[in-house]
Design an enzyme around this catalytic site. Structure first.
Site, short mmCIF file in Angstrom:
data_model
loop_
_atom_site.label_atom_id
_atom_site.label_comp_id
_atom_site.label_asym_id
_atom_site.label_seq_id
_atom_site.Cartn_x
_atom_site.Cartn_y
_atom_site.Cartn_z
N GLY A 192 23.21 -1.95 -9.23
CA GLY A 192 23.03 -1.11 -10.23
C GLY A 192 23.69 0.24 -10.25
O GLY A 192 23.48 1.07 -11.23
N THR A 193 24.31 0.47 -9.18
CA THR A 193 24.99 1.94 -8.83
C THR A 193 26.38 2.15 -9.44
O THR A 193 26.51 3.28 -9.82
CB THR A 193 24.98 2.19 -7.27
OG1 THR A 193 25.73 1.27 -6.97
CG2 THR A 193 23.56 2.14 -6.78
N SER A 208 31.55 -15.51 -12.08
CA SER A 208 32.92 -14.89 -12.35
C SER A 208 33.69 -15.98 -13.17
O SER A 208 33.69 -17.32 -12.78
CB SER A 208 33.52 -14.43 -11.20
OG SER A 208 34.92 -14.20 -11.35
N TYR A 256 35.76 -15.91 -2.56
CA TYR A 256 34.75 -15.40 -3.66
C TYR A 256 34.91 -16.33 -4.85
O TYR A 256 33.62 -16.41 -5.52
CB TYR A 256 35.58 -14.10 -4.14
CG TYR A 256 35.08 -13.49 -5.52
CD1 TYR A 256 34.02 -12.46 -5.54
CD2 TYR A 256 35.73 -13.72 -6.76
CE1 TYR A 256 33.60 -12.05 -6.32
CE2 TYR A 256 34.89 -13.08 -7.98
CZ TYR A 256 34.16 -12.20 -7.76
OH TYR A 256 33.59 -11.77 -8.80
N1 LIG Z 1 34.50 -6.11 -12.55
C1 LIG Z 1 35.22 -7.47 -12.79
O1 LIG Z 1 36.18 -7.42 -13.32
C2 LIG Z 1 34.38 -8.72 -12.50
C3 LIG Z 1 34.34 -9.94 -13.16
C4 LIG Z 1 33.84 -11.06 -12.69
C5 LIG Z 1 32.64 -10.74 -12.14
N2 LIG Z 1 32.46 -9.72 -11.41
C6 LIG Z 1 31.07 -9.64 -10.81
O2 LIG Z 1 30.37 -8.50 -11.20
C7 LIG Z 1 29.58 -8.11 -10.37
C8 LIG Z 1 29.49 -6.49 -10.55
O3 LIG Z 1 30.90 -6.11 -9.90
P1 LIG Z 1 31.73 -4.71 -10.42
O4 LIG Z 1 32.94 -5.19 -10.95
O5 LIG Z 1 30.57 -3.81 -11.54
O6 LIG Z 1 31.67 -4.14 -8.95
P2 LIG Z 1 31.37 -2.67 -8.54
O7 LIG Z 1 31.51 -1.50 -9.52
O8 LIG Z 1 31.86 -2.59 -7.11
O9 LIG Z 1 29.39 -2.78 -8.25
C9 LIG Z 1 29.14 -3.52 -7.35
C10 LIG Z 1 27.70 -3.32 -7.14
O10 LIG Z 1 27.21 -3.97 -6.16
C11 LIG Z 1 26.55 -3.27 -5.13
N3 LIG Z 1 26.49 -4.29 -3.94
C12 LIG Z 1 27.73 -4.69 -3.39
N4 LIG Z 1 27.09 -5.46 -2.35
C13 LIG Z 1 25.76 -5.08 -2.12
C14 LIG Z 1 24.75 -5.64 -1.28
N5 LIG Z 1 25.34 -6.39 -0.35
N6 LIG Z 1 23.40 -5.15 -1.62
C15 LIG Z 1 23.19 -4.41 -2.62
N7 LIG Z 1 24.07 -4.07 -3.42
C16 LIG Z 1 25.38 -4.40 -3.44
C17 LIG Z 1 27.25 -2.05 -5.07
O11 LIG Z 1 26.75 -0.90 -4.39
P3 LIG Z 1 26.91 -0.66 -2.70
O12 LIG Z 1 28.39 -0.91 -2.68
O13 LIG Z 1 26.40 0.77 -2.62
O14 LIG Z 1 25.81 -1.63 -2.25
C18 LIG Z 1 27.54 -1.83 -6.60
O15 LIG Z 1 26.37 -1.28 -7.10
C19 LIG Z 1 29.74 -8.58 -9.02
O16 LIG Z 1 28.95 -9.89 -8.71
C20 LIG Z 1 31.18 -9.06 -9.36
O17 LIG Z 1 31.58 -10.00 -8.47
C21 LIG Z 1 32.93 -8.46 -11.65
#
Ligand SMILES: NC(=O)c1ccc[n+]([C@@H]2O[C@H](COP(=O)([O-])OP(=O)(O)OC[C@H]3O[C@@H](n4cnc5c(N)ncnc54)[C@H](OP(=O)(O)O)[C@@H]3O)[C@@H](O)[C@H]2O)c1
Length: 248
Positions: free
Chosen positions: A14-15, A136, A149
């Site tokens: 959530g960060t 995803s 992934y």
């Molecule tokens: N952006 C896209 O295009 C997209 C598309 C499809 C799916 N997704 C999915 O959407 C979700 C969010 O992605 P996002 O794009 O918003 O990426 P992001 O901005 O990198 O956010 C990822 C979040 O997950 C946390 N995180 C990662 N690994 C963790 C762990 N082991 N334990 C606790 N927290 C963890 C990160 O904080 P810390 O690193 O500080 O832990 C951060 O808060 C993911 O599941 C990603 O696979 C994203």
């Protein structure tokens, strides 16, 4: 009156990015929100941004001890109404270059983390709770160099089906939310540098029928829908928020 007045929501990851936007939306609509992430500075900044009494709990979702600490803290506020299991990430690696470390890191966060985030929440889920898992579009596209992934996110879709079945007796709904490419730090982090990130985002936007990447707030709107009674007859499902990417 907010949709989530008096409700407790937990958002992992959530960060930043999608999780932060969802946490902000749930909090703006009245929920008491707990967010989870590993990096202290980002966690603090997100808590400040979300406001509304949000609480940040530092932890790694792949660490079962951290999950125990999370739920012990949340339990002090009561049961959980919304669980957005969103922490996740990946890296581009072609099959011939996949290492054990790459595989373990990806599956530890995306698959093991998701499973135990939900398992350990079970004693704390209120009747009628909504569990939302972030999948995803990659799971269904076969994009090159994204195989580990994609496989981890295919597991998410499968979990949603099984857990919806296992939890139906408690009135708990479980759904998978499937974002297409969304403008987040996570997407930019897939590239080696800023120029690479710009190129990648341009490429991804061009693949999407709507001609652009999604905004985190657009995913948050779908989270709010799945979290609310507006989706009371939807469980075991997958909701694509992908600008048509995997649809047409
Ligand atoms: N952006 C896209 O295009 C997209 C598309 C499809 C799916 N997704 C999915 O959407 C979700 C969010 O992605 P996002 O794009 O918003 O990426 P992001 O901005 O990198 O956010 C990822 C979040 O997950 C946390 N995180 C990662 N690994 C963790 C762990 N082991 N334990 C606790 N927290 C963890 C990160 O904080 P810390 O690193 O500080 O832990 C951060 O808060 C993911 O599941 C990603 O696979 C994203």
């Amino acid at each position: 009156m907010g949709t989530f007045d008096g409700k407790v929501a937990v958002v992992t990851g959530g960060t930043t990015g999608i999780g932060l936007a969802a946490a902000r939306r749930l909090a703006d609509d009245g929920a008491k929100v707990f967010i989870v992430g590993r990096r202290e500075a980002e966690l603090k900044q997100a808590v400040d941004e979300i406001g509304n009494g949000a609480i940040g709990i530092r932890g790694d979702v792949a660490d079962l001890g951290d999950l125990d600490r999370l739920y012990a803290t949340v339990a002090e506020q009561g049961g959980i109404d919304v669980l957005f299991v969103n922490a996740g990430g990946g890296e581009f690696t072609r099959l011939e270059d996949v290492t054990e470390k790459h595989f373990d890191q990806t599956f530890d966060t995306n698959v093991k983390g998701t499973l135990f985030t939900v398992q350990k929440a079970l004693p704390h889920l209120n009747e009628g709770a909504s569990v939302i898992l972030t999948g995803s579009t990659a799971a269904g596209s076969g994009a090159e160099a994204f195989g580990v992934y994609a496989a981890s996110k295919a597991a998410i879709r499968s979990f949603a089906r099984t857990w919806a079945n296992e939890l139906k007796g408690r009135g708990v709904r479980v759904n998978a939310l499937i974002p297409g490419p969304v403008e987040t730090p996570g997407i930019s982090g897939l590239a080696a540098d800023e120029a690479g990130a710009k190129e990648l985002k341009g490429y991804l936007a061009g693949q999407v029928p709507l001609g652009r990447m999604g905004r985190p707030e657009e995913i948050a709107a779908a989270v709010a829908f799945l979290a609310s009674d507006q989706s009371s007859f939807i469980t075991g499902s997958e909701l694509y928020v992908d600008g048509g990417l995997n649809q047409i």
